[in-house]
Every structure is written in C-alpha cells, then in structure tokens.
Design an enzyme around this catalytic site. Structure first.
Site, mmCIF file in Angstrom:
data_model
loop_
_atom_site.group_PDB
_atom_site.id
_atom_site.type_symbol
_atom_site.label_atom_id
_atom_site.label_comp_id
_atom_site.label_asym_id
_atom_site.label_seq_id
_atom_site.Cartn_x
_atom_site.Cartn_y
_atom_site.Cartn_z
ATOM 1 N N HIS A 96 31.712 -39.132 24.860
ATOM 2 C CA HIS A 96 31.667 -38.523 23.530
ATOM 3 C C HIS A 96 30.343 -38.923 22.889
ATOM 4 O O HIS A 96 30.027 -40.106 22.756
ATOM 5 C CB HIS A 96 32.846 -39.027 22.683
ATOM 6 C CG HIS A 96 32.831 -38.540 21.273
ATOM 7 N ND1 HIS A 96 33.414 -37.354 20.878
ATOM 8 C CD2 HIS A 96 32.296 -39.096 20.130
ATOM 9 C CE1 HIS A 96 33.252 -37.189 19.581
ATOM 10 N NE2 HIS A 96 32.572 -38.242 19.097
ATOM 11 N N HIS A 148 35.090 -38.788 30.182
ATOM 12 C CA HIS A 148 33.973 -38.067 29.575
ATOM 13 C C HIS A 148 33.200 -39.000 28.654
ATOM 14 O O HIS A 148 33.655 -40.111 28.343
ATOM 15 C CB HIS A 148 34.466 -36.851 28.773
ATOM 16 C CG HIS A 148 35.189 -37.170 27.510
ATOM 17 N ND1 HIS A 148 36.512 -37.582 27.465
ATOM 18 C CD2 HIS A 148 34.774 -37.161 26.210
ATOM 19 C CE1 HIS A 148 36.885 -37.788 26.230
ATOM 20 N NE2 HIS A 148 35.842 -37.548 25.423
#
Length: 241
Positions: free
Chosen positions: A215, A213
C-alpha cells in the site's frame, strides 16, 4: 533271246541315308549353338541406362538442394530479425532506465500489478481507499520512491493504526511525504536518511490486508488523512504507473 529287265530300287542307299542324318545333326547343332550363344551374349551384355530416370533423379536432387538453401536463408533472415528486435528492446530499456535515473521519483516496486486504486469504496476501508495498491508477492523489495528522512517506522502503521500493519513514512521536504504499508520486514529506522531507489523494506500481508501487496500513499503531512492521489502525483513527475 530274252531281255533282262533291270529294276532300279527307289529306296535310298544306306550311305545316302547316313549322310543325310549326319548333315541334319550338324545343322541342328549349329542352330542350337547359335541360339545358346545369343542367349549367353544377351545375359552377359550390360544393361542400357535409362536416360529418363537419370534426368528425373537429378531434377529431384536439384529441387531438394534449392529448397534446403532457401530454408537456410529464411532461418538466417529470421535470426537476424530476432537479434535486431532484441537489440532494439535492450536499447529501449537502457534508454528508459537512463531517463528514470534522471527523474527525482520512482515507483516503490519494479514489477507489480495494480490492484485497489485511490478513492475506491468498499467494506475493507472505513473511508475511501487512501492510496495505490501494488500487488506483489510477499518478500518483494520495496524502495524509497524519493530521497528523504524516515519519520515513522514500525508496527501499528508506524503510529497510524493497526489497519496498516508494519509501515514506514518518509519526509521528502516541501510538505511531501510517502507512506509504505502492510510490510513483512522493515529495514530502516526513524531519523535515517535514504536515497531514491534504496531498499527500505520487504512487502507483506500485515494489518488489514486481503492479500500480499504494498500500500503506497503520497501525503501532505506525515499522518493519516492527508493523502493525495499517488498515481497522479507520480505522473506529474514523469513516472508512468
């Protein structure tokens, strides 16, 4: 003087019998001949057509033709509607892209699913979650959310700590900074000026990460601890996340 009595024989003469037989034979032949002729005539005569069957066949053919025509018309109408919907969607997408191009900010990735949000609690963070996570596959292109200058770039969170893995911080002026963490590759260096939408890195799973992912943070300083809610910030600038 005696009288001679003559007796007439009741038996038919031979000639009469023969005549009768001949006549009978001729009659039989005539009767049989007429029957054979009738039979032959019946066999050779063409069969009469059935008007009911012909009418039924024509009706079925007409119904089939009408149904085929209706189906073709329906398919054409469905195609027209699909094409119109496709054009409308393309026009809507183009208009949205034009509006986004006029906005000063954008999301750092284009295709994503939102995962952990700002302020979430959990054992994964020493404090509450300081940014918005965008779940994307490793290697997804990461863009600068706004024009600015790179002030941090490298491993160990660019100086903010190992939890961030490879990270970048961009200064946008007026006390606004954006941070990008858990990267698999960094494509910029400190001091470099970047434009909104310019590629700066590839997403990854480095540092304290539970899965691939990006951030993303909005800060008031370049350092950890000054983050604000990035989703609310983008909303204020016209960006729907």
């Amino acid at each position: 003087m005696s009288k001679r009595v003559t007796f007439q024989s009741r038996r038919p003469s031979v000639s009469r019998v023969r005549g009768a037989v001949v006549a009978a034979g001729l009659g039989t032949s005539m009767v049989l001949g007429a029957g054979a002729a009738f039979a032959a005539g019946t066999a050779d005569a063409p069969r009469a057509s059935n008007p009911v069957a012909t009418t039924t066949a024509d009706s079925v053919a007409q119904q089939a033709a009408a149904q085929g025509k209706a189906a073709k018309h329906k398919a054409e109408e469905a195609k027209k509607k699909a094409d119109a919907a496709k054009k409308k969607a393309a026009a809507k997408k183009k208009a949205a892209a034009k509006r986004a191009a006029k906005l000063p900010w954008e999301t750092p990735v284009s295709k994503y699913e939102l995962s952990a949000s700002f302020g979430n609690d959990g054992s994964r963070w020493a404090h509450k979650h300081s940014g918005q996570d965008f779940a994307v596959p490793i290697g997804t292109k990461v863009d600068a959310a706004h024009s600015g200058t790179i002030v941090k770039a490298g491993p160990n969170g660019g100086g903010d700590g190992p939890a961030y893995g490879n990270a970048i911080v961009i200064s946008h002026g007026n006390g606004t900074y954006s941070q990008y963490a858990h990267l698999s590759k960094i494509d910029v260096h400190i001091g470099q000026h970047v434009k909104k939408g310019e590629k700066i890195a590839l997403s990854g799973n480095t540092g304290n990460s539970s899965g691939p992912h990006l951030h993303f943070e909005i800060r008031t300083t370049p350092n950890y601890g000054s983050a604000v809610n990035p989703v609310n910030f983008l909303h204020k600038h016209g960006i729907n996340v």
